[in-house]
Design a protein around this motif. Sequence first.
Motif, mmCIF file in Angstrom:
data_model
loop_
_atom_site.group_PDB
_atom_site.id
_atom_site.type_symbol
_atom_site.label_atom_id
_atom_site.label_comp_id
_atom_site.label_asym_id
_atom_site.label_seq_id
_atom_site.Cartn_x
_atom_site.Cartn_y
_atom_site.Cartn_z
ATOM 1 N N SER A 117 0.904 -1.207 0.046
ATOM 2 C CA SER A 117 0.113 -0.017 0.003
ATOM 3 C C SER A 117 0.770 1.130 -0.029
ATOM 4 C CB SER A 117 -0.833 0.044 1.330
ATOM 5 O OG SER A 117 -1.551 1.120 1.461
ATOM 6 N N THR A 167 -6.532 0.870 -4.685
ATOM 7 C CA THR A 167 -6.044 -0.653 -4.012
ATOM 8 C C THR A 167 -5.224 0.067 -2.864
ATOM 9 O OG1 THR A 167 -5.665 -1.508 -6.396
ATOM 10 C CG2 THR A 167 -4.171 -2.268 -4.694
ATOM 11 N N SER A 170 -7.611 -0.146 -0.074
ATOM 12 C CA SER A 170 -8.323 -1.222 0.346
ATOM 13 C C SER A 170 -7.127 -2.359 0.916
ATOM 14 C CB SER A 170 -8.420 -1.986 -0.961
ATOM 15 O OG SER A 170 -9.540 -1.582 -1.614
#
Length: 199
Positions: A117, A167, A170
């Motif tokens: 991330s 993304t 998430s």
Amino acid sequence: LAFRCDGRCVYLNAAARAMLGITMPLAEFRPPARGTDRVRQVVADGRARTFDDYLAGTGPMRMAESSWAPWPDPAGSVAGVLAVYRDVTERQRLAAERRQLAQRLLEVQERERKGVSQFLHDHMGPLVIMAKMDLEQLGRHLAPDQRALAGQAMARLDEALRGIRHTALSLRPPLLDDLAVREALAFLVEQSNEQDGLH
């Protein structure tokens, strides 16, 4: 082990002696207070019970599971209580190891998710933004028929940037670092509902 209704032990096999560390003759054996209490409980309502116990001994502490059940006479009345001890030390140890392993796996997964991330947020996102800026500058010098193609490329970069941000979010919602888990989960549910068109 077998007990009369008054708590007196009338049968004690070799396995129980070894497990419980009982060396005295059966006639001299008196169960501890908790054993007598368990007999009384089972006799009172005729219900079987299971308890967690620690085994006596000079070595490492061992754990046992004991089951206490009514012992009926031919007429169906409670004549006494039967107690069975099972050494569950190894089972408990394996269960603890599985829990520790699961925890370590979760921690590794969390570190990996956080790393990916962060890479998307700190590296890939800025690269796409810079590519958009370059494309915007280039578009000013293109012929009108080429600007449409540049516009399509810009739209694809916008889509890629949204995908990167989604993304990254998430994988590691920032709220996990700033708020309690409950608030973070509520935030994720809200985000999911918005994406699905639910309110």
